[in-house]
Design a protein around this motif. Sequence first.
Motif, mmCIF file in Angstrom:
data_model
loop_
_atom_site.group_PDB
_atom_site.id
_atom_site.type_symbol
_atom_site.label_atom_id
_atom_site.label_comp_id
_atom_site.label_asym_id
_atom_site.label_seq_id
_atom_site.Cartn_x
_atom_site.Cartn_y
_atom_site.Cartn_z
ATOM 1 N N ILE A 116 0.693 -0.715 -0.130
ATOM 2 C CA ILE A 116 -0.457 0.372 0.014
ATOM 3 C C ILE A 116 0.753 1.262 0.525
ATOM 4 N N VAL A 117 2.209 1.125 0.455
ATOM 5 C CA VAL A 117 2.895 2.713 0.530
ATOM 6 C C VAL A 117 3.647 2.582 -0.962
ATOM 7 N N LEU A 118 3.939 1.355 -1.506
ATOM 8 C CA LEU A 118 5.188 1.631 -2.785
ATOM 9 C C LEU A 118 3.260 2.179 -3.506
ATOM 10 N N TYR A 119 2.071 1.734 -3.071
ATOM 11 C CA TYR A 119 1.129 1.962 -4.598
ATOM 12 C C TYR A 119 0.790 3.918 -3.991
ATOM 13 N N ILE A 120 0.386 4.214 -2.644
ATOM 14 C CA ILE A 120 0.470 5.238 -2.810
ATOM 15 C C ILE A 120 1.547 6.589 -2.993
ATOM 16 N N SER A 121 2.861 5.508 -2.667
ATOM 17 C CA SER A 121 3.967 6.510 -2.600
ATOM 18 C C SER A 121 4.174 6.721 -3.921
ATOM 19 N N PHE A 122 3.469 5.481 -5.116
ATOM 20 C CA PHE A 122 4.658 6.307 -6.769
ATOM 21 C C PHE A 122 3.613 6.565 -7.676
ATOM 22 N N ILE A 123 1.468 5.939 -6.684
ATOM 23 C CA ILE A 123 1.043 6.817 -8.084
ATOM 24 C C ILE A 123 -0.136 8.505 -7.116
ATOM 25 N N HIS A 124 0.744 8.377 -5.819
ATOM 26 C CA HIS A 124 0.429 9.692 -5.462
ATOM 27 C C HIS A 124 -0.933 10.070 -5.381
ATOM 28 N N LEU A 125 -1.569 8.516 -4.661
ATOM 29 C CA LEU A 125 -2.868 8.823 -4.311
ATOM 30 C C LEU A 125 -3.193 9.227 -2.372
ATOM 31 N N ASP A 126 -4.455 9.622 -2.395
ATOM 32 C CA ASP A 126 -4.274 10.204 -0.854
ATOM 33 C C ASP A 126 -4.963 8.728 -0.555
ATOM 34 N N VAL A 127 -5.014 8.825 0.865
ATOM 35 C CA VAL A 127 -5.130 7.296 1.792
ATOM 36 C C VAL A 127 -6.226 6.912 1.323
ATOM 37 N N THR A 128 -7.279 7.971 1.848
ATOM 38 C CA THR A 128 -8.562 7.326 1.841
ATOM 39 C C THR A 128 -9.003 7.513 0.742
ATOM 40 N N ASN A 129 -8.672 7.821 -0.455
ATOM 41 C CA ASN A 129 -9.156 7.921 -1.562
ATOM 42 C C ASN A 129 -8.962 6.773 -2.418
ATOM 43 N N SER A 130 -7.973 5.797 -2.171
ATOM 44 C CA SER A 130 -7.767 4.421 -3.187
ATOM 45 C C SER A 130 -8.469 3.533 -2.107
ATOM 46 N N VAL A 131 -9.218 3.359 -0.848
ATOM 47 C CA VAL A 131 -9.841 2.352 -0.273
ATOM 48 C C VAL A 131 -10.274 1.527 -1.343
ATOM 49 N N LEU A 132 -10.951 2.058 -1.887
ATOM 50 C CA LEU A 132 -11.546 1.003 -2.303
ATOM 51 C C LEU A 132 -10.791 0.021 -3.381
ATOM 52 N N THR A 133 -9.672 0.133 -3.765
ATOM 53 C CA THR A 133 -8.521 -0.383 -4.510
ATOM 54 C C THR A 133 -8.264 -0.950 -3.146
ATOM 55 N N ARG A 134 -7.448 -0.762 -1.959
ATOM 56 C CA ARG A 134 -6.340 -0.727 -1.893
ATOM 57 C C ARG A 134 -6.534 -2.486 -0.975
ATOM 58 N N PRO A 135 -7.893 -3.163 -0.570
ATOM 59 C CA PRO A 135 -8.093 -4.568 0.251
ATOM 60 C C PRO A 135 -7.252 -5.651 -1.076
ATOM 61 N N VAL A 136 -7.203 -4.310 -2.247
ATOM 62 C CA VAL A 136 -6.380 -6.008 -3.398
ATOM 63 C C VAL A 136 -5.388 -5.826 -3.241
ATOM 64 N N ILE A 137 -4.811 -4.537 -3.538
ATOM 65 C CA ILE A 137 -3.408 -4.222 -3.073
ATOM 66 C C ILE A 137 -2.361 -4.869 -2.300
ATOM 67 N N ALA A 138 -3.165 -5.033 -0.832
ATOM 68 C CA ALA A 138 -2.967 -5.641 0.408
ATOM 69 C C ALA A 138 -2.924 -6.954 0.332
ATOM 70 N N PHE A 139 -3.737 -7.371 -0.218
ATOM 71 C CA PHE A 139 -3.864 -8.787 -0.458
ATOM 72 C C PHE A 139 -2.782 -9.716 -1.022
ATOM 73 N N ILE A 140 -2.270 -9.112 -2.288
ATOM 74 C CA ILE A 140 -0.975 -9.558 -3.241
ATOM 75 C C ILE A 140 0.289 -8.950 -2.351
ATOM 76 N N GLY A 141 0.091 -8.079 -0.991
ATOM 77 C CA GLY A 141 1.664 -7.837 -0.532
ATOM 78 C C GLY A 141 1.187 -8.870 1.226
#
Length: 335
Positions: free
Chosen positions: A108-133
């Motif tokens: 999730i940190v990789l996703y947010i830091s490289f795509i520069h999304l707000d933590v709260t705005n990426s909530v719908l995609t975060r579970p999938v990203i987190a599952f991969i990690g």
Amino acid sequence: MTITEASRRKKAAVVLFALAALIVITFIVSMNTGHMRLSPLDVLRTLIGLGTDKNELVLFEFRLPRIVISVLIGAGFALSGAILQSVSRNPLADPGLLGINSGANLMIVLYISFIHLDVTNSVLTRPVIAFIGSFAAAAVIYGLSFKRHHGVLPTRMVLAGVAIAQGINALILILTLRINPEEYQQIQVWMAGSISGTSWTYVLAFLPWFIVLVPFIVFKARVLNVMNLGDQLATGLGSPVGKDRLLLLAAAVGLAGACTAVGGGISFVGLIGPHLARRLVGPNHQQLIPASALAGGLIVMAADTISRNLGDFPTGLVVAVIGAPYFLYLLSKSR
């Protein structure tokens, strides 16, 4: 059914009812407390549509989604811990301690830091990203702790998990140094286990994972009982141990990743919840699974209620204050 077995089931039913009652009581107390206190009458009037606009905003948009998500992620973390402890036959197994949560955090940190999304705005995609990690971290830990002809070695699993978690946390620290201060603050608060600012979007993002994985875990409760007898005996009874172990581990990792995605780095719930449930209802997973879910939900909801009334600091810190001494107690008792 023997008299002893009937007595155990009756005791388990009473415990489950008591835990459910405590959740309902804590839920009601939590709705009434916070920065803006609402009396029980105000809450009741608001729930039936007779409250003021301000009370409706506080209760329906801020307080209720936060309470609901705290119960759900508490149950999810506890169920994940119960599976990990049973599959590995390690009483100290926990998604936070084993580095599974750290794997989710890293992605999730990789996703947010490289795509520069707000933590709260990426909530719908975060579970999938987190599952991969989480899955990647779990695969590495499983590989390091598995030994041919011996299966998963509990001590090696703990050591590998701690080492992987420390390495991932160091990498997260390096990554956070390259992002801007605003993103850094958001990530640090989220990783501390903050569920403040939770909306119904968080509930909707997490609910599909909960609806799919929890019934599967309940369905596999009898399999977990068989697996506790040992791989050889379980295989002799006709249970496909290898396949069931991988499926249950995938379910545990999925729940832990989804919980981390919406609730941040809340540790120790996966350790405390199953241990508390085991003391109350015994080792039978048909009672242990629901008891663990109820205990985990109660712990996180109570911790979040406390944090909201003591300055609204991250819920994960309150859980850690409770969980760290209990972990040391379990460590001193383990052989």
